[in-house]
Design a protein around this motif. Sequence first.
Motif, short mmCIF file in Angstrom:
data_model
loop_
_atom_site.label_atom_id
_atom_site.label_comp_id
_atom_site.label_asym_id
_atom_site.label_seq_id
_atom_site.Cartn_x
_atom_site.Cartn_y
_atom_site.Cartn_z
N LEU A 1 43.14 48.04 45.25
CA LEU A 1 44.36 48.47 45.94
C LEU A 1 45.28 49.19 44.97
O LEU A 1 45.86 50.24 45.30
N HIS A 2 45.43 48.65 43.78
CA HIS A 2 46.28 49.28 42.75
C HIS A 2 45.83 50.72 42.50
O HIS A 2 46.65 51.64 42.43
N ALA A 3 44.51 50.92 42.38
CA ALA A 3 43.99 52.27 42.13
C ALA A 3 44.21 53.18 43.33
O ALA A 3 44.56 54.36 43.18
N ALA A 4 44.01 52.64 44.55
CA ALA A 4 44.13 53.47 45.76
C ALA A 4 45.57 53.91 46.03
O ALA A 4 45.79 54.91 46.71
N LEU A 5 46.53 53.18 45.49
CA LEU A 5 47.93 53.50 45.74
C LEU A 5 48.47 54.59 44.81
O LEU A 5 49.55 55.14 45.07
N GLN A 6 47.75 54.91 43.74
CA GLN A 6 48.30 55.82 42.74
C GLN A 6 48.58 57.22 43.30
O GLN A 6 49.63 57.80 43.04
N ASP A 7 47.63 57.79 44.04
CA ASP A 7 47.83 59.14 44.57
C ASP A 7 49.02 59.22 45.53
O ASP A 7 49.88 60.10 45.38
N PRO A 8 49.09 58.35 46.56
CA PRO A 8 50.26 58.47 47.46
C PRO A 8 51.58 58.19 46.76
O PRO A 8 52.59 58.83 47.08
N ILE A 9 51.61 57.29 45.79
CA ILE A 9 52.85 57.03 45.07
C ILE A 9 53.27 58.26 44.27
O ILE A 9 54.44 58.65 44.24
N ASP B 1 45.45 36.41 34.68
CA ASP B 1 46.16 37.48 33.97
C ASP B 1 45.84 38.85 34.56
O ASP B 1 46.73 39.71 34.67
N LEU B 2 44.58 39.07 34.96
CA LEU B 2 44.22 40.33 35.61
C LEU B 2 44.98 40.50 36.93
O LEU B 2 45.52 41.56 37.22
N MET B 3 44.99 39.43 37.72
CA MET B 3 45.68 39.49 39.00
C MET B 3 47.16 39.78 38.82
O MET B 3 47.74 40.62 39.50
N VAL B 4 47.79 39.10 37.87
CA VAL B 4 49.21 39.31 37.61
C VAL B 4 49.47 40.75 37.20
O VAL B 4 50.43 41.40 37.65
N GLY B 5 48.60 41.30 36.34
CA GLY B 5 48.78 42.68 35.89
C GLY B 5 48.76 43.68 37.03
O GLY B 5 49.62 44.56 37.11
N PHE B 6 47.78 43.54 37.92
CA PHE B 6 47.65 44.50 39.02
C PHE B 6 48.75 44.31 40.07
O PHE B 6 49.32 45.29 40.57
N THR B 7 49.05 43.06 40.43
CA THR B 7 50.09 42.83 41.44
C THR B 7 51.46 43.23 40.91
O THR B 7 52.29 43.79 41.64
N ARG B 8 51.71 42.96 39.62
CA ARG B 8 52.98 43.38 39.02
C ARG B 8 53.09 44.90 39.01
O ARG B 8 54.15 45.47 39.29
N GLY B 9 51.97 45.56 38.70
CA GLY B 9 51.98 47.02 38.69
C GLY B 9 52.30 47.59 40.05
O GLY B 9 53.11 48.52 40.18
#
Length: 288
Positions: free
Chosen positions: A114-122, A169-177
């Motif tokens: 999801l983090h990766a998919a949101l980059q273009d629209p953001i 830690d991975l989850m926190v990194g992506f959700t925080r991003g």
Amino acid sequence: MTFTPEPLDPDDGRPPYEQVVSSLSAAIRTKKLAPGEKLPSHNKLTELYGFARATIQRALRDLEDEGLVVSRKGSGVYVRNRTERPAGLRPYVEQAFTNQDVFIDFAGFSSETLHAALQDPIDKIRVGRLTPASINIRILVPDMYVPQAAPVLKSDRSDDPRLRMRMHDLMVGFTRGISNQVHELKLLGLVPEALVQVRVHSGTQFFKLYVINQEDAFFGYYPIRPNKVVVQGEAVEIFDLIGPDATLFHYSINEGESSSGAQQVDQARMWFDSVWTTIGRDFNPDGQ
């Protein structure tokens, strides 16, 4: 049915073939070009878009590579049937941001995809090419402070807190991003209303689910496979949930109210809301 594309954005800085790909893929996703329907001829598309024939050919090749269309020699180019190949997530996420109100629900292991998919629209919101009035994202992930069925040690299938903290830690990194990027849009005045909520639950998440604007659902299973990771400086062999290997299948209410696709979307929304409102617990990725 006569196909008429949406007008292209004159300020779009992408190469012409990418603009055609985006336009045609949006038409396919919204059923303006239905499964099995024949696309207009190369000459007609050249006329409709005002680009050179070579540009149209390049765009159609890219659409075929994405599995959205199929070329039949001597007959033309046709929209693929949904069952022939799973659809990609990113175009649907970007299309969602063309709406005034954006709703995305995600249940999965870390929200990396999801983090990766949101980059273009953001990025497009930042430069003014997309202008939604509100963004509401809910993220539902497992509580890695609780022992999980996976990841576990390969040697004896036992729980190892180090593995869980690595995933935490991975989850926190992506959700925080995700949270920081979306809330930044509001702070900059680019989106009037923006909200990202994260909740955790105590179960192992064996599948990933996306519900986009309450109209489209993507579902896929996480396979469990051997993996080798480094935790606290030690290489450890584990049985792991492999997110990139999860094939996503697409369901849409646009297939018709009584279709299996519409029922799948309805059930996905029901499942997500039931977990979110009952056993889901609020989680702040900033730790506050």
